[in-house]
Design a protein around this motif. Structure first.
Motif, short mmCIF file in Angstrom:
data_model
loop_
_atom_site.label_atom_id
_atom_site.label_comp_id
_atom_site.label_asym_id
_atom_site.label_seq_id
_atom_site.Cartn_x
_atom_site.Cartn_y
_atom_site.Cartn_z
N ASN A 204 -40.52 159.09 75.84
CA ASN A 204 -41.02 159.09 74.48
C ASN A 204 -40.30 160.13 73.63
N ARG A 205 -39.89 159.71 72.47
CA ARG A 205 -39.14 160.60 71.59
C ARG A 205 -40.02 161.03 70.43
N PRO A 206 -39.94 162.29 70.02
CA PRO A 206 -40.70 162.73 68.85
C PRO A 206 -40.26 161.97 67.62
N ARG A 207 -41.18 161.78 66.69
CA ARG A 207 -40.90 161.02 65.48
C ARG A 207 -39.76 161.64 64.67
N SER A 208 -39.75 162.99 64.56
CA SER A 208 -38.73 163.62 63.73
C SER A 208 -37.33 163.34 64.30
N GLN A 209 -37.21 163.34 65.64
CA GLN A 209 -35.92 163.04 66.24
C GLN A 209 -35.48 161.62 65.92
N GLN A 210 -36.46 160.70 66.02
CA GLN A 210 -36.13 159.30 65.74
C GLN A 210 -35.64 159.13 64.31
N ILE A 211 -36.32 159.82 63.36
CA ILE A 211 -35.93 159.68 61.95
C ILE A 211 -34.51 160.21 61.76
N VAL A 212 -34.22 161.41 62.29
CA VAL A 212 -32.88 162.00 62.11
C VAL A 212 -31.81 161.10 62.73
N TYR A 213 -32.03 160.69 63.99
CA TYR A 213 -31.01 159.89 64.68
C TYR A 213 -30.80 158.55 64.00
N TRP A 214 -31.92 157.90 63.68
CA TRP A 214 -31.76 156.56 63.11
C TRP A 214 -31.12 156.58 61.74
N SER A 215 -31.43 157.63 60.92
CA SER A 215 -30.77 157.62 59.61
C SER A 215 -29.27 157.81 59.78
N LEU A 216 -28.86 158.65 60.73
CA LEU A 216 -27.42 158.82 60.96
C LEU A 216 -26.79 157.55 61.53
N VAL A 217 -27.52 156.89 62.45
CA VAL A 217 -26.97 155.66 63.04
C VAL A 217 -26.81 154.58 61.98
N ILE A 218 -27.81 154.45 61.10
CA ILE A 218 -27.72 153.42 60.06
C ILE A 218 -26.59 153.73 59.09
N LEU A 219 -26.44 155.02 58.74
CA LEU A 219 -25.34 155.43 57.87
C LEU A 219 -23.99 155.06 58.52
N THR A 220 -23.87 155.34 59.81
CA THR A 220 -22.63 155.02 60.53
C THR A 220 -22.39 153.52 60.57
N LEU A 221 -23.48 152.76 60.85
CA LEU A 221 -23.35 151.30 60.89
C LEU A 221 -22.84 150.76 59.56
N LEU A 222 -23.40 151.29 58.46
CA LEU A 222 -22.98 150.84 57.13
C LEU A 222 -21.51 151.16 56.91
N THR A 223 -21.11 152.39 57.25
CA THR A 223 -19.72 152.79 57.05
C THR A 223 -18.79 151.92 57.88
N LEU A 224 -19.20 151.64 59.12
CA LEU A 224 -18.34 150.84 60.00
C LEU A 224 -18.19 149.41 59.49
N SER A 225 -19.29 148.84 59.00
CA SER A 225 -19.29 147.40 58.73
C SER A 225 -18.98 147.02 57.30
#
Lengths: 314, 266
Positions: free
Chosen positions: B2-23
């Motif tokens: 189980n991951r803390p909510r704050s970690q999920q928010i930080v990681y996912w916003s960076l992952v989505i930003l990266t996905l957008l940049t890549l695609s």
């Protein structure tokens, strides 16, 4: 035609012939030479680069006579003196170095969470999706990607269209330094993630759980456990990104529009615009030296990381 | 876990930003190629296939694509046997001076592309072979060779030497042992490496730019030359050719060896 059950299959005949031919050309007891013989084609192929370097070295020692457009018959170090005294060279080198450092930091900051989520997610579908999103730009090539950014960032591009909706005048987003750096980050992301992912796979998830059960917050687990353990991967990825962006040609050429030249563009111009092959060759050799020095400095400060060839990791 | 909510928010916003940049560039090029207008824009102005019809009629683009295919094929024909033999040799045998050989074979990665390209241009020019396509194929094979060697040697680590001994004790000669035991064992590496070599050679821009002349431009160089003058939507349609090839290569790679192979730790 009915084949008799005892007939000798064609494939066996071919194999026998091959074995016989192999035995004929291969000396008895030549086994110890096998690996060297297997390496020979690769060594010869890479040898073309060494020959190329010799040509560059020779050219760099000849100066161009501007009146006759002939190269000097004798060797001189004049081009090297010039490379260290021309102010525009300093500008270009500084721009490339700063750019490479910024691109490396930003790329690692984006690549790390991406690789982490990709490796750690229990969802196989999500992992596949992230992998495909990574490989697609990797396989498309720099020119097409830069072309995509031209459409996005251009004066009639998406970003300016959106800004226009909220009443902002069209901004000049292309042909400047940030555009080049942004393009480079996008170009480097797949390299960085693909080098980080195996390093993260090697960190057992139980260690993170253990840190958590001992009371570490996720930030502490990251900074005290995961990042130090992923250091070899971070160094390897960082070095690749640093040297590739330092020496890149396409992004500064296309997204910089000739105003944001990196070292590679300056070298190209010496060969194809100024036709001063000697000075261009000098710059090329100095770029190779600069790249090797950077690798040396990083190795000395941080250790060899995953690029260590003997498998020992600091 | 189980991951803390704050970690999920930080990681996912960076992952989505990266996905957008890549695609983003891929989707924008795809979208812009279907415009029915005469200027390049996104979102496209109406839907039409007219730019695809246009590129089929353009002889110079077709020729450039054909030349790129030839270069990529030569690259694979040269690097596949070379890299496979070297990869097997490096992982299977104890070689004196193995470290020095590895450093030498990594030269294509440590020398910047502009340096390799200029060096090959001078050497090939002196040999009088510039102006042909095959030297470009060889050049792209040289600069990407470490990928091929790496792919083969990382799959050859799993090759059990006892299998080769077993084959030999069953009467197989060295040639048959190589083709029936050694080669199939490293096949995933050979496939991965060859696909990478083909795609990287097809996309190779800088070294191509240095080695071509006006008669034999490859497709990436053709696109580069065109975007420096005027950007027309037919370029977007041509770029889609690269996107389709990339998608096919990813599908093939996933089907044959699985993309997850790149996540394995050594």
């Amino acid at each position: 035609m009915q084949r008799s059950p005892s007939s000798y299959p064609l494939m066996w005949r071919v194999m026998d012939a091959l074995e016989a031919a192999f035995a004929a050309i291969w000396p008895k007891g030549g086994g110890k030479y096998t690996p060297y013989l297997m390496l020979t084609p690769a060594i010869v192929l890479v040898g073309t680069l060494v020959v190329g370097l010799l040509y560059i070295g020779d050219s760099s020692l000849r100066t161009l006579d501007k009146s006759t457009f002939q190269f000097s018959e004798f060797w001189t170090l004049e081009n090297y003196v010039r490379a260290f005294s021309e102010p525009f060279i300093f500008t270009v080198v500084w721009r490339s170095l700063m750019g490479a450092v910024i691109v490396t930091i930003v790329t690692l900051m984006l690549a790390f969470p991406y690789a982490y989520v990709m490796v750690r997610t229990p969802n196989a579908f999500l992992r596949k999706f992230l992998l495909i999103a990574l490989f697609l730009p990797f396989f498309i090539g720099q020119v097409v990607r830069a072309y995509g950014w031209l459409i996005i960032l251009g004066n009639q591009g998406i970003v300016n269209d959106v800004l226009g909706l909220v009443g902002v005048e069209p901004l000049r987003l292309l042909f400047n330094y940030p555009a080049v750096l942004f393009g480079l980050v996008q170009y480097m992301l797949p390299f960085a993630v693909l080098m980080l992912a195996p390093a993260l796979t090697a960190i057992p998830e139980e260690i993170e759980a253990a840190a958590g059960s001992l009371g570490a917050s996720w930030v502490e687990t990251m900074t005290h456990v995961v990042l130090p353990m992923a250091k070899p991967g971070l160094i390897g990825a960082g070095l690749v990104v640093l040297t590739l962006s330092l020496t890149d040609f396409a992004m500064p050429a296309i997204l910089g529009g000739g105003t944001q030249d990196f070292i590679a563009n300056a070298i190209y111009d010496q060969f194809f615009r100024t036709s001063d092959q000697g000075f261009g060759a000098t710059l090329a050799l100095l770029l190779i030296a600069l790249g090797s020095m950077l690798v040396g400095v990083v190795f000395a400060v941080f250790g060899a990381g995953t690029l260590a060839l003997d498998g020992s990791q600091k | 876990m189980n991951r803390p909510r704050s970690q999920q928010i930080v990681y996912w916003s960076l992952v989505i930003l990266t996905l957008l940049t890549l695609s983003a560039p891929t989707f924008v090029v795809l979208g812009a190629s279907f415009t029915s207008g005469n200027i390049i824009q996104f979102p496209p102005d109406g839907f039409s296939l007219k730019w695809y019809a246009a590129i089929i009629g353009e002889q110079n683009l077709r020729d450039a694509f054909g030349r790129s295919l030839i270069v990529a094929t030569i690259c694979v024909l040269v690097s596949l046997p070379t890299g496979t033999l070297a990869g097997i040799a490096l992982s299977k045998f104890r070689i004196r001076g193995a470290n020095a050989i590895q450093i030498y074979l990594l030269l294509p990665f440590t020398i910047p592309l502009i340096g390799s390209g200029i060096g090959l241009m001078l050497a090939f020019g002196d040999a009088g072979i510039l102006g042909n396509l095959w030297p470009i194929g060889i050049a792209t094979a040289v600069i990407n060779l470490p990928f091929m060697i790496w792919a083969v040697s990382s799959s050859a680590v799993g090759l059990d030497p006892d299998l080769e001994l077993a084959a030999q004790s069953c009467g197989a000669g060295p040639v048959q042992t190589f083709f029936s035991v050694t080669l199939p064992a490293v096949a995933p590496g050979v496939i991965t490496g060859s696909l990478l070599m083909f795609i990287l050679s097809l996309n190779e821009f800088l070294v191509s730019l240095l080695l071509v002349d006006a008669r034999i431009v490859t497709l990436p160089v053709q696109i580069y030359n065109s975007i420096r003058s005027i950007i027309t939507p037919d370029l977007a349609a041509v770029s889609v050719v690269f996107i389709v090839v990339a998608m096919l290569a990813i599908a093939a790679l996933d089907k044959l060896v699985g993309l997850e192979i790149f996540l394995k730790s050594k």
